[in-house]
Structures are given as structure tokens and as C-alpha cells.
Design a protein around this motif. Structure first.
Motif, PDB file in Angstrom:
ATOM      1  N   GLY A   1      35.612  33.497  45.492  1.00  0.00           N
ATOM      2  CA  GLY A   1      35.540  34.147  46.790  1.00  0.00           C
ATOM      3  C   GLY A   1      36.900  34.342  47.451  1.00  0.00           C
ATOM      4  N   GLU A   2      37.950  34.346  46.656  1.00  0.00           N
ATOM      5  CA  GLU A   2      39.299  34.513  47.200  1.00  0.00           C
ATOM      6  C   GLU A   2      39.625  36.001  47.299  1.00  0.00           C
ATOM      7  OE1 GLU A   2      43.614  32.362  46.564  1.00  0.00           O
ATOM      8  OE2 GLU A   2      42.428  32.843  44.794  1.00  0.00           O
ATOM      9  N   GLU A   3      40.107  36.445  48.446  1.00  0.00           N
ATOM     10  CA  GLU A   3      40.364  37.864  48.643  1.00  0.00           C
ATOM     11  C   GLU A   3      41.728  38.294  48.100  1.00  0.00           C
ATOM     12  OE1 GLU A   3      39.752  39.091  52.641  1.00  0.00           O
ATOM     13  OE2 GLU A   3      37.680  38.357  52.717  1.00  0.00           O
ATOM     14  N   THR A   4      42.758  37.483  48.252  1.00  0.00           N
ATOM     15  CA  THR A   4      44.101  37.876  47.846  1.00  0.00           C
ATOM     16  C   THR A   4      44.184  37.983  46.329  1.00  0.00           C
ATOM     17  OG1 THR A   4      44.976  36.721  49.767  1.00  0.00           O
ATOM     18  CG2 THR A   4      46.546  37.361  48.072  1.00  0.00           C
ATOM     19  N   LEU A   5      44.831  39.044  45.846  1.00  0.00           N
ATOM     20  CA  LEU A   5      44.872  39.321  44.413  1.00  0.00           C
ATOM     21  C   LEU A   5      46.099  38.759  43.705  1.00  0.00           C
ATOM     22  CD1 LEU A   5      43.693  43.037  44.457  1.00  0.00           C
ATOM     23  CD2 LEU A   5      42.370  41.042  43.746  1.00  0.00           C
ATOM     24  N   PHE A   6      47.251  38.739  44.386  1.00  0.00           N
ATOM     25  CA  PHE A   6      48.506  38.302  43.755  1.00  0.00           C
ATOM     26  C   PHE A   6      48.826  39.116  42.509  1.00  0.00           C
ATOM     27  CE2 PHE A   6      46.855  34.564  46.005  1.00  0.00           C
ATOM     28  CZ  PHE A   6      47.938  34.244  46.806  1.00  0.00           C
ATOM     29  N   ALA A   7      48.680  40.436  42.637  1.00  0.00           N
ATOM     30  CA  ALA A   7      48.923  41.315  41.485  1.00  0.00           C
ATOM     31  C   ALA A   7      50.327  41.151  40.931  1.00  0.00           C
ATOM     32  CB  ALA A   7      48.678  42.768  41.883  1.00  0.00           C
TER      33      ALA A   7
ATOM     34  N   ILE B   1      55.546  32.296  28.173  1.00  0.00           N
ATOM     35  CA  ILE B   1      55.037  32.325  29.537  1.00  0.00           C
ATOM     36  C   ILE B   1      53.811  31.420  29.606  1.00  0.00           C
ATOM     37  CG2 ILE B   1      53.910  33.770  31.298  1.00  0.00           C
ATOM     38  CD1 ILE B   1      56.882  34.261  31.073  1.00  0.00           C
ATOM     39  N   GLY B   2      53.690  30.644  30.668  1.00  0.00           N
ATOM     40  CA  GLY B   2      52.493  29.855  30.930  1.00  0.00           C
ATOM     41  C   GLY B   2      51.572  30.631  31.853  1.00  0.00           C
ATOM     42  N   LEU B   3      50.376  30.942  31.377  1.00  0.00           N
ATOM     43  CA  LEU B   3      49.408  31.713  32.151  1.00  0.00           C
ATOM     44  C   LEU B   3      48.398  30.769  32.794  1.00  0.00           C
ATOM     45  CD1 LEU B   3      48.818  34.630  29.617  1.00  0.00           C
ATOM     46  CD2 LEU B   3      50.050  34.768  31.795  1.00  0.00           C
ATOM     47  N   VAL B   4      48.562  30.527  34.080  1.00  0.00           N
ATOM     48  CA  VAL B   4      47.710  29.590  34.814  1.00  0.00           C
ATOM     49  C   VAL B   4      46.419  30.297  35.206  1.00  0.00           C
ATOM     50  CG1 VAL B   4      47.533  28.088  36.820  1.00  0.00           C
ATOM     51  CG2 VAL B   4      49.749  28.404  35.691  1.00  0.00           C
ATOM     52  N   GLU B   5      45.279  29.734  34.799  1.00  0.00           N
ATOM     53  CA  GLU B   5      43.988  30.378  35.030  1.00  0.00           C
ATOM     54  C   GLU B   5      43.095  29.524  35.932  1.00  0.00           C
ATOM     55  OE1 GLU B   5      40.417  32.721  32.724  1.00  0.00           O
ATOM     56  OE2 GLU B   5      41.723  31.412  31.555  1.00  0.00           O
ATOM     57  N   PRO B   6      43.103  29.784  37.248  1.00  0.00           N
ATOM     58  CA  PRO B   6      42.154  29.098  38.126  1.00  0.00           C
ATOM     59  C   PRO B   6      40.723  29.471  37.737  1.00  0.00           C
ATOM     60  CG  PRO B   6      43.920  30.103  39.398  1.00  0.00           C
ATOM     61  CD  PRO B   6      44.026  30.647  37.999  1.00  0.00           C
ATOM     62  N   LEU B   7      39.827  28.495  37.822  1.00  0.00           N
ATOM     63  CA  LEU B   7      38.415  28.723  37.515  1.00  0.00           C
ATOM     64  C   LEU B   7      37.607  28.658  38.805  1.00  0.00           C
ATOM     65  CD1 LEU B   7      37.985  26.499  34.318  1.00  0.00           C
ATOM     66  CD2 LEU B   7      38.816  28.864  34.485  1.00  0.00           C
ATOM     67  N   GLY B   8      36.714  29.601  38.989  1.00  0.00           N
ATOM     68  CA  GLY B   8      35.992  29.702  40.248  1.00  0.00           C
ATOM     69  C   GLY B   8      34.863  28.717  40.446  1.00  0.00           C
ATOM     70  N   PHE B   9      34.534  27.917  39.428  1.00  0.00           N
ATOM     71  CA  PHE B   9      33.434  26.958  39.555  1.00  0.00           C
ATOM     72  C   PHE B   9      33.727  25.939  40.658  1.00  0.00           C
ATOM     73  CE2 PHE B   9      33.370  27.912  34.840  1.00  0.00           C
ATOM     74  CZ  PHE B   9      32.283  28.767  34.898  1.00  0.00           C
TER      75      PHE B   9
END
Length: 276
Positions: free
Chosen positions: A183-189, A138-146
Motif C-alpha cells: 500500500g505504499e504510494e511512492t515509487l522511487f523509480a 549491484i544488490g537489489l533490495v526487494e521489500p515484500l508487502g506481506f
């Protein structure tokens, strides 16, 4: 086993001075059965040349599951060099019995334009998909908040994943630190494959100035609302591990005994706050 230990995983960044057998022993002592190993720790696997099969055998012998290898850096800046790095890391992950490879975006202020982000992302995901599929990863895509990051939002990551039909291959990393910064509200659990947890206790630092060096273990002084984020994710159906990923020197310089105590205290705090 500590109460709630099954909720957690242990990222090697929480105890970078420990060699892998010592990390596995620490996890065992805490009742944790899942670990993330890294490719950016000097004098340690993977950089020390330890063969993947040896890492896998050591983990299996300790009863540890390798959740991921962390990470392919600048994955959305695709090039022949990046492709070689991806193949090498994917081969290592598969050889070690890891389930996933974390994918970290470019974070140097480049590639942030509205006409760049999504095209660059989809090119990389399209190229990565067969590399991962062929190795059962699985590729785990990790957005960074910076603010300087080329992929800040999970919503944009999901758009890119869907554009390449990669929903079965790519999942998100929800990092509580980066989620707060973005500051993103949606979680996409339902699209999340792994959660990284760390806290920021410093009351003086502005959110926009928070950096990895401020990231400590989650406790009562946390400003990132870790407990709220975790409760919301679990309430929306996320059932995977919460992986400790502190970067602050105050945590990383602890010896094995003290990091065990600190992790146990953080585990107890989080468990009490999220398990009814």
C-alpha cells in the motif's frame, strides 16, 4: 521478435521445470534477451552444482544477459552464516556474468519492531556493500508487502541504503505484487534497478490474504494495477526490464509450448497497455 520484447526479462520461476538451456531457448523464442536465474529450484542450476562459468558460457552463447541471481534470503538477519551465503552467491553471480544479486528480507514475522527493522537493515547493507563492490555487483533490495515481513516499504529500504552510503551499490526491486500489498504510494523509480511483474486474477481473495500461490501472468483480469504501476514507473524515468515472476501452479506446470504462448499473450497485453 514480438512487439515490445525489449521491455521484458524472464525470471526462471515463470518456467521452473525447464533447465537453463531450455529457459534460454524459451527467452530467445520470445525475443527476450534478459533472464533471472534462481538458487531455489531443485535439479537445476544453481542447486544442481552446475559451475558458474558454464552458466555464463551458456547464456553468452544464447545471446542472453543474466540480469540477476535471485536470491540471498533473509539478508537483513545478518550472521556469520548469512555472510558465508552472501559470499558464495556473490562469487557465483560474478562467475556467471550476472549483473546483480537480489536481496530478500526475513519474512517470518520476526524482526518487525520499530527498533529492529532499520538497525538490522543497515547492519546487513554495511556488511554486504564490500562483498558486492569487490565483485562488481549491484544488490537489489526487494521489500515484500506481506504483513509479517521485516522490510515492507521501499521508503525504509532507501533510508537504510542512504545510511550506509550505498546508493551506487544498492537499488530497489519494485515488485508489482508486493507494492500493491504494502500500500505504499511512492515509487522511487530513480532508485529502482529491476521490476518484477505478476498479476492476481482471483476476484474472491482479499488483498491481505494474497500469497505467492495466487500470482499469475498479467492479463485483463489483473487486480494489482500492473499497467498503472508500469506506466507510472516508466513515466518517472525507469527504463529497465519488466521481469515475469509468477508463482501460481497453473503457470508453473505448463509445458514449454504452452508457457511460451501464455508469456507471449501477457507480453502483448502489457505492451499494448504501456507503450503509446
Amino acid at each position: 521478435m514480438a512487439r515490445g520484447a525489449e521491455l521484458f526479462a524472464l525470471n526462471h520461476m515463470a518456467a521452473p521445470k525447464l533447465h537453463l538451456p531450455e529457459l534460454f531457448a524459451l527467452a530467445q523464442a520470445l525475443g527476450i534477451t534478459r533472464v533471472e536465474i534462481r538458487n531455489d529450484l531443485a535439479a537445476n542450476a544453481i542447486l544442481d552444482g552446475t559451475p558458474a562459468v558454464e552458466v555464463g558460457a551458456a547464456a553468452e552463447g544464447a545471446g542472453i544477459e543474466i540480469v540477476s541471481i535471485n536470491a540471498l534470503q533473509r539478508f537483513n538477519d545478518w550472521s556469520p552464516t548469512r555472510e558465508r551465503e552472501a559470499v558464495e552467491l556473490a562469487d557465483y553471480a560474478a562467475g556467471a556474468g550476472a549483473r546483480a544479486l537480489v536481496l530478500v528480507p526475513r519474512n517470518d514475522g520476526e524482526g518487525r519492531g520499530d527498533g529492529e527493522r532499520l538497525p538490522n537493515l543497515t547492519v546487513a547493507l554495511k556488511a554486504l556493500r564490500p562483498i558486492l563492490e569487490q565483485r562488481g555487483l549491484i544488490g537489489l533490495v526487494e521489500p515484500l508487502g506481506f504483513e509479517i515481513c521485516s522490510l515492507r516499504l521501499k521508503s525504509e529500504a532507501v533510508t537504510g541504503i542512504d545510511a550506509v552510503g550505498g546508493g551506487s551499490v544498492f537499488k530497489l526491486v519494485h515488485d508489482t505484487f508486493h507494492h500493491h500489498l504494502a500500500g505504499e504510494e511512492t515509487l522511487f523509480a530513480d532508485r529502482t534497478g529491476l521490476v518484477h511483474i505478476s498479476g492476481v486474477d482471483d476476484p474472491a481473495i482479499a488483498v491481505g490474504d494474497m500469497r505467492d500461490s495466487h500470482r499469475v501472468l498479467v492479463d485483463g483480469g489483473d487486480r494489482l494495477c500492473n499497467l498503472g504501476q508500469i506506466r507510472a514507473l516508466r513515466g518517472a524515468g525507469y527504463a529497465g526490464p519488466l521481469s515475469f515472476e509468477p508463482f501460481a501452479e497453473s503457470v508453473q506446470r505448463l509445458d514449454a509450448a504452452h508457457i511460451r504462448e501464455s508469456l507471449a499473450a501477457s507480453m502483448a497485453f502489457v505492451t499494448a497497455g504501456v507503450v503509446s
